[in-house]
Design a protein around this motif. Sequence first.
Motif, short mmCIF file in Angstrom:
data_model
loop_
_atom_site.label_atom_id
_atom_site.label_comp_id
_atom_site.label_asym_id
_atom_site.label_seq_id
_atom_site.Cartn_x
_atom_site.Cartn_y
_atom_site.Cartn_z
N ASP A 99 0.85 -1.19 0.00
CA ASP A 99 0.00 0.00 0.00
C ASP A 99 0.90 1.25 0.00
O ASP A 99 1.68 1.47 0.92
CB ASP A 99 -0.88 -0.02 1.25
CG ASP A 99 -1.93 1.08 1.27
OD1 ASP A 99 -1.64 2.17 0.73
OD2 ASP A 99 -3.01 0.86 1.83
N ARG A 101 0.14 4.36 0.36
CA ARG A 101 -0.17 5.28 1.46
C ARG A 101 0.59 4.86 2.71
O ARG A 101 1.16 5.71 3.42
CB ARG A 101 -1.67 5.28 1.73
CG ARG A 101 -2.08 6.04 2.99
CD ARG A 101 -3.59 5.96 3.19
NE ARG A 101 -3.99 6.43 4.50
CZ ARG A 101 -4.02 5.70 5.59
NH1 ARG A 101 -3.63 4.41 5.55
NH2 ARG A 101 -4.39 6.21 6.74
N ARG A 102 0.61 3.58 3.00
CA ARG A 102 1.33 3.10 4.18
C ARG A 102 2.83 3.38 4.06
O ARG A 102 3.48 3.81 5.02
CB ARG A 102 1.09 1.60 4.35
CG ARG A 102 1.76 1.00 5.57
CD ARG A 102 1.57 -0.50 5.61
NE ARG A 102 2.32 -1.11 6.70
CZ ARG A 102 2.67 -2.37 6.75
NH1 ARG A 102 2.33 -3.19 5.75
NH2 ARG A 102 3.35 -2.85 7.76
N SER A 153 1.78 7.46 -6.95
CA SER A 153 0.41 7.56 -6.43
C SER A 153 -0.44 8.52 -7.24
O SER A 153 -1.68 8.41 -7.23
CB SER A 153 0.44 8.00 -4.96
OG SER A 153 1.11 7.06 -4.15
N HIS A 213 -1.87 10.71 6.00
CA HIS A 213 -2.77 9.83 6.75
C HIS A 213 -4.19 9.92 6.23
O HIS A 213 -4.94 8.93 6.27
CB HIS A 213 -2.73 10.20 8.24
CG HIS A 213 -3.69 9.43 9.08
ND1 HIS A 213 -3.52 8.09 9.37
CD2 HIS A 213 -4.87 9.80 9.68
CE1 HIS A 213 -4.52 7.66 10.12
NE2 HIS A 213 -5.36 8.67 10.32
N SER A 217 -6.53 4.46 0.91
CA SER A 217 -5.61 3.33 0.79
C SER A 217 -5.23 3.13 -0.68
O SER A 217 -6.07 3.26 -1.58
CB SER A 217 -6.27 2.06 1.33
OG SER A 217 -5.40 0.96 1.21
N PRO A 219 -3.39 0.22 -2.25
CA PRO A 219 -2.73 -1.08 -2.38
C PRO A 219 -2.51 -1.42 -3.84
O PRO A 219 -3.06 -0.76 -4.73
CB PRO A 219 -3.74 -2.03 -1.73
CG PRO A 219 -5.07 -1.40 -2.03
CD PRO A 219 -4.83 0.08 -1.94
#
Length: 430
Positions: A99, A101-102, A153, A213, A217, A219
């Motif tokens: 992911d 974002r993670r 992204s 944050h 998401s 992934p």
Amino acid sequence: MDTSGNTSKEREGEPEAPRRCGRRRWAMDTRPLRRPAYRRLWGSTVVTAVGSQLTAVAVPKQIYDITGSSAWVGAASLAGLVPLIVFALWGGAIADTMDRRRLLLITNSGIAVTSLLFWLQAFVGLASVGTLMLLLAVQQAFWGLNAPARNASIARLVPEDELPAANALGSTVMQTGQVAGPLLAGALIPVIGLPELYLVDALALCVTVWAVHRLPSLPPLGGVAVRRAGVKEIAAGFRYISGHTVLLLSFLADVVAMVLGMPRALFPQLASQTYAPYGEGLALGLLFAAIPVGAVLGGLFSGTFSRARRHGLMVIGAVVVWGAAVTGFGLSGNLWVAVAFLALAGVADMVSMVFRGAILLSAATDEMRGRMQGVFTVVVAGGPRLADVLHGTAGSAFGPRTAVAGGGLLVVAVMLVLATAVPALRRYRV
């Protein structure tokens, strides 16, 4: 066909931008900012663009204060480059397996902690060059892991037709940071002190972590098998580039422009010799600021090109204009004419960045975008440093103006030969 990796579900509920007319056709295209997720990512970039430049000024300043040696300042730059290259390639592979974002949360948090450690060592008066170089290496490693995920992204947050506009918005902010950040650092150091400069950057990065944050998401898309990010995946990325001529040429275009045509290593010599009558300090400041200022201006008027469909031709044209402008700079004995040519080169560089970035996001599949952005980060970071070596050597051998003008002419010649010999780039359109 939408090859950007977006799905209708991902963009559901987001407003469609109205048609642009009048002055809005040439002003900056802000359509991507109507999309909340991209707006959060872009907002975090606004904060870090200036904040990161505070640390970029503080580290060499502190090293020079400790050692009194420019050689140590140069060595610190190399200490940051090596981990940036290694971890950008690895980070690109990781960005394709988890992911994004993670990954952005982890890496932005790591950069923030590193900035806090920079502040701590300066606050306690450690005065250790080794510690500074170690922290710089760690920070650049985190940045290398972060950049591919951030750039990859974008194609999941905006539709394909808005990719040039999104890249223009991001690039304009980064270039603005390169102008405003050092000026702000110079103004703040006498007021708050050098240690607090690091602390300001750390606090700014907290805002970035909060903005990331709030992203959705990201992934790997459905159907892509989860795998470990290792040497095999990095090698697969290079094989993917070699099998896609458009991607390979987009990287080569930047290498040609930056390695053969980036003259910044000769700015000090030109300021002290050719432009000495104008004042060495004034000349040096103007030369270093001209390209970023031109890039910012290009971004502000990016509406004139952000809707172009012939992305390959835009890259070719931008690189040729860059080379011609650098040639004009090398031939200029008047400081203001020289600055104008460098500003024009900055505009061309912005156009090149926008469309090379759009090609990387649209021509690559989502499962490869992270690795493409990893290579992109390495090329962007490494090209100018190779140019410093090449131009410094050529300037000593042939004189600075001859070296600059010759490099610009080489850029034009090599780019036109590549475009003629391999038509894939000039034929590429969306």
